[in-house]
Write an enzyme that holds these catalytic residues in place. Structure first.
Site, short mmCIF file in Angstrom:
data_model
loop_
_atom_site.label_atom_id
_atom_site.label_comp_id
_atom_site.label_asym_id
_atom_site.label_seq_id
_atom_site.Cartn_x
_atom_site.Cartn_y
_atom_site.Cartn_z
N ASP A 45 0.85 -1.18 0.00
CA ASP A 45 0.00 0.00 0.00
C ASP A 45 0.89 1.23 0.00
O ASP A 45 1.98 1.23 0.60
CB ASP A 45 -0.90 0.01 1.25
N GLU A 62 0.80 5.53 0.67
CA GLU A 62 0.10 6.75 1.05
C GLU A 62 0.74 7.89 0.27
O GLU A 62 1.97 7.94 0.11
CB GLU A 62 0.22 7.01 2.56
N HIS A 90 -5.31 4.37 7.57
CA HIS A 90 -4.73 5.03 6.39
C HIS A 90 -3.22 5.22 6.55
O HIS A 90 -2.66 6.23 6.15
CB HIS A 90 -5.42 6.36 6.11
N ASP A 136 -2.69 -0.82 6.99
CA ASP A 136 -3.73 -1.09 6.00
C ASP A 136 -3.53 -2.42 5.29
O ASP A 136 -4.49 -3.15 5.02
CB ASP A 136 -3.80 0.05 4.98
#
Length: 506
Positions: free
Chosen positions: A14, A16, A170, A175
């Protein structure tokens, strides 16, 4: 991380990112997190996570911080993407990639980041996007959440809350671990259902908080308490919620009963089968987007719209908080080289929040999109402060349209009828999304009782007549809405698109 030629581990990852706030501005990776998972035991083998310092720290805007909490100070001493590129490449290249919404977002950000440093990106040997997987395999019994909530994070947060896994943070590593756990729980449910299809049906999968309301008596009762509740007289379901301020809005969403049944379940642990289904589902979603009118489908291509995936309602302003001098309009990329107008406030897309708007006229279905589907809307009285802000937005957008040489007829966003100039109104649109034969509302709708307790309304089907019973003239509504300039078939203006509505019950 997993050396050797046979890279059989699944790489859940993931990223951000920063949130673009103007046309032409890209995303900057602020954090990368990944875990390597054994495909046979579904256990975490290794993990890696790091904050990433963008070359331009000004890309971390206040909107970006509201999305993921990553500030400039947090990354100022972190490595750049160039510093971690070798590690990221080693983690991802030649492995099966897995993650939530990675097909549309994370994969693109990884490729962009490697392109910026002039290096070839890692390539997967397989892809598992849990957004497509959960939408197809699990979404219908959770309210077909991809349709109810275009915010892709909502689906993961909803299932995580249902299974008691906590709230989504988040942050990258948290996550991806939550993603893996949600998949484990969902796979277990699918496995049990496929083993005992006549006993464990999808209809037994119901949120413990969900209650239904009978249209005949209006009284709420627990699911299954009344046999009459099985009749299709109403598609509305309620879920208990406490409405918080926009800045603390919870990502927890409602869960529906099944709107369809499929007892011919395949082996949920067969990765080859799931990958093929994900590919098919991705094509179906792209096809469904193609059915939407141009003015709506291209909104999804806007980077500002994409950023709303993680921001909930933190950026919505009361009209009193808006500085007229800070409003301006600009063009952003739209569709196949065209441009569209966007309304900005202090260089951020303007989103508004108004309380206790009085409904003047209920649900209207007289407007349709090019596909013949009704565009739902209702009319409310406009407060002086709201009308002042909208008039200013109209002025800036109209001037930009004229200066660009467009000749479409401009329709003011504030409606002032002759003889009723002191009673201005505005029209709020309730958007819908369609996937195949299923059409759902794209607006979160709540109902608040006189004591202040609010319940989320969940609709299992599209029914404009039923919706009209909620928005009767005189009803007070709190509205969170976006300003969506349009220019279509020689008509132009600003459409006010409701993102969240709270109806005050009498």
């Amino acid at each position: 991380m997993g050396s050797g030629e046979e890279r059989s581990e699944i790489a859940f990852f993931d990223v951000e990112t920063s949130v673009p706030t103007r046309a032409g501005q890209g995303f900057a990776i602020l954090e990368f997190g990944a875990i390597l998972v054994c495909p046979r035991k579904l256990v975490e083998l290794e993990s890696y996570s790091t904050l990433v310092r963008p070359l331009d720290l000004s890309l971390i805007s206040s909107l970006s911080v509201r999305c993921n909490g990553i500030t400039r100070d947090a990354v100022v001493s972190s490595p750049t993407f160039l510093d971690i590129a070798d590690r990221v490449y080693d983690i991802l290249h030649g492995r099966i990639w897995a993650g939530h919404n990675i097909l549309k977002f994370d994969c693109a950000r990884i490729r962009e980041a490697f392109a910026e440093i002039g290096r070839p990106p890692p390539e997967p040997k397989g892809l598992i996007d849990s957004l497509a997987l959960l939408t197809q395999k699990f979404g219908r019994r959770a309210g077909d959440m991809k349709l109810l909530y275009p915010n892709s994070c909502a689906q993961m947060a909803t299932l995580a809350t249902y299974f008691g896994l906590g709230q989504q943070t988040h942050r990258s590593l948290d996550d991806v671990r939550m993603n893996l756990e949600v998949l484990k729980y969902c796979a277990t449910v699918l496995f049990l259902e496929s083993s005992l299809p006549d006993i464990l049906t999808q209809k037994s999968w119901v949120s413990p908080n969900a209650v239904t309301r009978s249209r005949s008596n209006g009284k709420a009762s627990p699911e299954g308490m009344n046999q009459k509740m099985s009749t299709p007289s109403s598609s509305i379901k309620f879920e208990n919620h406490s409405i918080s301020s926009p800045s603390t809005h919870s990502s927890t969403e409602g869960i529906l009963n099944s709107v369809g049944s499929n007892t011919n379940q395949q082996d949920p642990f067969n990765l080859g089968s799931l990958c093929r289904e994900i590919e098919i589902e991705s094509l179906r979603r792209d096809s469904a987007l193609g059915e939407k009118p141009v003015t709506e489908s291209l909104e999804m291509l806007s980077t500002a719209t994409a950023s709303q995936d993680c921001c909930n309602y933190a950026g919505f302003l009361d009209p009193a908080e808006v500085s007229i001098a800070s409003i301006h309009a600009s063009f952003i990329p739209f569709y196949r080289g065209t441009q569209r107008i966007q309304i900005l406030h202090k260089d951020v897309k303007l989103l508004l929040h108004c309380t206790q708007l009085r409904v003047r006229f209920g649900i209207s279905t007289r407007f349709v999109d090019p596909a013949g589907r009704p565009r739902l809307s209702f009319v409310v009285d406009g407060s002086p402060s709201l009308c002042q802000v909208l008039d200013a937005c109209d002025q800036f957008a109209y001037k930009l349209s004229v200066d660009s040489g467009r000749g479409s007829e401009w329709r003011p966003v504030v409606i002032r009828k002759p003889g009723f100039l002191n009673s201005p109104t505005i029209r709020l649109s309730i958007p819908t999304v369609t996937n195949g034969d299923i059409t759902m509302y794209d607006t979160e709708i709540y109902q608040k009782d006189p004591t202040g307790v609010a319940q989320r309304l969940i609709f299992s089907r599209f029914d404009a007549a039923e919706l009209d019973t909620l928005f009767v003239p005189g009803t007070l509504v709190d509205a969170y809405f976006a300003l969506d300039p349009y220019d279509y078939q020689q008509n132009a203006g600003i459409r006010l698109v409701a993102k969240k509505l709270i109806i005050h019950a009498k």
